[in-house]
Enzyme design. Structure first.
Site, mmCIF file in Angstrom:
data_model
loop_
_atom_site.group_PDB
_atom_site.id
_atom_site.type_symbol
_atom_site.label_atom_id
_atom_site.label_comp_id
_atom_site.label_asym_id
_atom_site.label_seq_id
_atom_site.Cartn_x
_atom_site.Cartn_y
_atom_site.Cartn_z
ATOM 1 N N ARG A 417 6.669 48.385 -65.269
ATOM 2 C CA ARG A 417 6.442 47.711 -63.990
ATOM 3 C C ARG A 417 5.017 47.202 -63.829
ATOM 4 O O ARG A 417 4.779 46.255 -63.073
ATOM 5 C CB ARG A 417 6.766 48.651 -62.829
ATOM 6 C CG ARG A 417 8.228 48.965 -62.656
ATOM 7 C CD ARG A 417 8.481 49.645 -61.324
ATOM 8 N NE ARG A 417 7.767 50.904 -61.215
ATOM 9 C CZ ARG A 417 8.290 52.095 -61.494
ATOM 10 N NH1 ARG A 417 9.538 52.169 -61.916
ATOM 11 N NH2 ARG A 417 7.591 53.196 -61.351
ATOM 12 N N ASN A 420 2.859 43.902 -67.075
ATOM 13 C CA ASN A 420 2.873 42.456 -66.834
ATOM 14 C C ASN A 420 3.641 42.222 -65.537
ATOM 15 O O ASN A 420 4.861 42.053 -65.546
ATOM 16 C CB ASN A 420 3.524 41.724 -68.012
ATOM 17 C CG ASN A 420 3.400 40.220 -67.913
ATOM 18 O OD1 ASN A 420 3.136 39.675 -66.846
ATOM 19 N ND2 ASN A 420 3.587 39.531 -69.023
ATOM 20 N N HIS A 424 7.483 40.853 -64.738
ATOM 21 C CA HIS A 424 8.299 41.878 -64.094
ATOM 22 C C HIS A 424 8.862 41.378 -62.766
ATOM 23 O O HIS A 424 10.029 41.655 -62.436
ATOM 24 C CB HIS A 424 7.481 43.150 -63.861
ATOM 25 C CG HIS A 424 8.174 44.167 -63.004
ATOM 26 N ND1 HIS A 424 7.979 44.244 -61.635
ATOM 27 C CD2 HIS A 424 9.075 45.114 -63.292
ATOM 28 C CE1 HIS A 424 8.725 45.200 -61.139
ATOM 29 N NE2 HIS A 424 9.401 45.761 -62.119
ATOM 30 N N SER A 455 14.907 40.911 -71.607
ATOM 31 C CA SER A 455 13.512 40.997 -72.051
ATOM 32 C C SER A 455 13.423 41.142 -73.561
ATOM 33 O O SER A 455 12.599 40.489 -74.218
ATOM 34 C CB SER A 455 12.826 42.165 -71.347
ATOM 35 O OG SER A 455 11.483 42.276 -71.757
ATOM 36 N N HIS A 459 11.725 38.377 -76.130
ATOM 37 C CA HIS A 459 10.613 38.726 -77.016
ATOM 38 C C HIS A 459 10.971 38.469 -78.484
ATOM 39 O O HIS A 459 10.155 37.929 -79.245
ATOM 40 C CB HIS A 459 10.235 40.198 -76.825
ATOM 41 C CG HIS A 459 9.398 40.450 -75.616
ATOM 42 N ND1 HIS A 459 9.925 40.548 -74.348
ATOM 43 C CD2 HIS A 459 8.052 40.628 -75.466
ATOM 44 C CE1 HIS A 459 8.959 40.774 -73.474
ATOM 45 N NE2 HIS A 459 7.809 40.825 -74.124
#
Length: 556
Positions: A417, A420, A424, A455, A459
């Site tokens: 949390r 970033n 977030h 996420s 990535h």
């Protein structure tokens, strides 16, 4: 008599004492109501004044310390309160209540709390800007600068010993940021398309929605066109340009990260404005409010992924602050260059590519922890602090909470949390909350799993395109260890030992990433396949490349 008293006061010396509780004789004298009297009957004025000043200084110091602690605790409490309140279910109207008319629904929407309306932007500074005002924290920053100086000196000395001269060509930077004109052209095309297509589609749909005879069909066509643009115009074409032209790694990162950023911004713009048009259509006499193009243009440059018509703004631009931040970004770039030159390339140039050799892998991971941690710190400081603050200052964007104190996290849930906050906020508002809204506030675990999956896929997509190979190490760390640690190291873990465990696992994970991705990079370069099939592209090359690498000295 007055002259003699002044002479006595000058000649008398009072030894200053540390501020504290009054001595016993002082307290007795005070309790009796009699001031201290000297042998010649003169009042000890200097002693009283000195004690008052010392007590005043101590009180001011204690006041400043207490106010600082109170301010920090209040900020943390308010941030946690806002985050927790957004997770609460929105109170719905009871089924036994009479149906509400349009005006009453409008009033009910206006009476909602600000937390129900999503992220709230307020005026606040970045945490590191506040911490760097403390000498102790600024000293840590100076230590990193000293380490950079040592990296530069060691590189110059080794090059002078090997070459007999100073080598200042920075060949790795020149290679990594190659084809910059084409990179700028690609970015410009992406940006102009995001400026025109999403705004134009939304403007066209919003302007005809109320008057259209088939609003559902119109919405379906506009939504399909927007998704087609997101998938092909922003998703496929930039990746194709990157792969077709063989961009080097850093140039690929510029294009792909901008691609992901613009996709998220376009989604946020449509997601925030479509409900307003639908609400206006239900209220017949309410005109449709369409954001101006200048508001959308400001949002595309603003350091946030959550669209608002307006943001809190600072009154002036501090151009000295902007220049400092961009210089720090440049310094971090050279810092990363020396980390790779001194710590990574010498290790992986002659490494034995045998994945299942346990000793080689263990040594590789632990030798990669230091460069991995330095790269982590540099990426955080360069982008989340310097780069975002520089653009925020130029745009007078006042909400600078791009990150929180993630280094104090005792749980991975809190780390995710606070590391970033910009990303977030987008994941929380448009993945987690929207999924709960569509599922009727059920399946919270599924919503959390969906956030992790999105996420992790994003990535891994960025790394796969930028490195030119598919090796899902980060995806596995996200979905396996990340999910596991999220439940093991949860928010109820508050002791300092959990912060140590969090840092240890984070360091080890960085070592694993640097080690395995670097081995795969060199395996791709020195064990090429003549006619690779699709299955060969999915299989890591370092698993089948069993040879001693001995590349030329000038290869990165």
């Amino acid at each position: 008599m007055a002259n003699s008293e002044r002479v006595a006061l000058r000649s008398r010396r009072v030894i200053p004492r540390m501020p504290g509780i009054l001595d016993e004789d002082d307290s007795n004298a005070s309790s009796n109501g009699d001031p201290r009297i000297t042998s010649n009957g003169t009042l000890e004025v200097e002693h009283v004044i000195n004690k008052k000043l010392q007590l005043k200084m101590k009180a001011e110091h204690l006041k400043a310390h207490l106010m600082k602690q109170l301010d920090s605790q209040v900020n943390e409490f308010m941030d946690s309160l806002i985050e927790e309140s957004t997770c609460l279910d929105t109170p719905s109207v009871s089924s036994f209540s009479p149906p509400l008319c349009d005006k009453e629904r409008s009033k009910l929407r206006q009476l909602r709390t600000p937390q129900d309306q999503g992220k709230q932007f307020v005026i606040r500074r970045s945490l590191l800007d506040e911490l760097f005002e403390v000498n102790h924290i600024r000293t840590i920053y100076h230590m990193f600068i000293a380490l950079l100086i040592l990296f530069i000196l060691s590189t110059l000395v080794v090059d002078f010993i090997d070459e007999g001269r100073l080598v200042l060509d920075f060949d790795l930077l020149v290679y990594a940021f190659g084809q910059l004109p084409l990179v700028v052209s690609t970015w410009l095309c992406m940006f102009l398309s995001v400026l025109v297509v999403p705004y134009g589609l939304f403007h066209l749909w919003a302007g005809h929605y109320q008057t259209s005879r088939h609003p559902v069909l119109l919405s379906g066509l506009a939504g399909a066109a927007f998704l087609l643009y997101q998938g092909l115009g922003l998703g496929f074409l930039p990746s194709y340009v990157v792969m077709k032209n063989g961009f080097p790694p850093a140039s690929r990162f510029i294009v792909i990260l901008e691609q992901v950023r613009l996709i998220m911004k376009a989604h946020s713009f449509v997601r925030e404005n479509v409900p307003r048009v639908l609400a206006s259509a239900q209220e017949k006499n309410t005109p449709v409010v369409i954001p101006q193009v200048t508001q959308y243009l400001y949002f595309l440059f603003a350091p946030t992924l959550i669209y608002r018509d307006s943001y809190p703004r600072n009154p002036v631009i501090r151009w000295g602050y902007v220049a400092t931040k961009f210089l720090q970004v440049l310094g971090c770039l050279f810092y990363a260059y020396y980390v790779f030159v001194r710590l990574c390339i010498p290790q992986f140039r002659s490494i034995n590519l045998q994945l299942f050799d346990l000793r080689v892998i263990v040594l590789c991971v632990f030798n990669s922890i230091l460069p991995g941690v330095l790269v982590l710190f540099l990426a955080f400081f360069a982008f989340l602090h310097c780069w975002l603050n520089a653009f925020a200052e130029m745009l007078r964007f006042a909400d600078r909470m791009f990150y929180k104190d993630w280094w104090n996290s005792t749980s991975y849930a809190n780390y995710y949390r606070t590391w970033n906050v910009v990303v977030h906020d987008w994941l929380y508002n448009y993945i987690y909350r929207d999924f709960l809204w569509m599922s009727g506030n059920r399946f919270r675990m599924t919503a959390m799993l969906l956030v992790f999956t999105v996420s992790a896929v994003a990535h891994e997509y960025v790394l796969a395109i930028c490195f030119g190979f598919f090796y899902p190490v980060l995806f596995c760390l996200f979905m396996c260890f990340g999910m596991l640690f999220n439940f093991i190291l949860h928010d109820r873990r508050k002791g300092p030992i959990w912060n140590v465990i969090m840092w240890t696992s984070l360091f080890l994970g960085q070592g694993v990433l640097i080690c395995l991705y670097s081995r795969e990079w060199y395996a791709q370069r020195y064990c090429p396949l003549q006619e690779p099939s699709f299955l060969h592209l999915l299989k890591p090359r370092s698993w089948s490349c069993h040879q001693q690498i001995a590349p030329a000295e000038d290869s990165p």
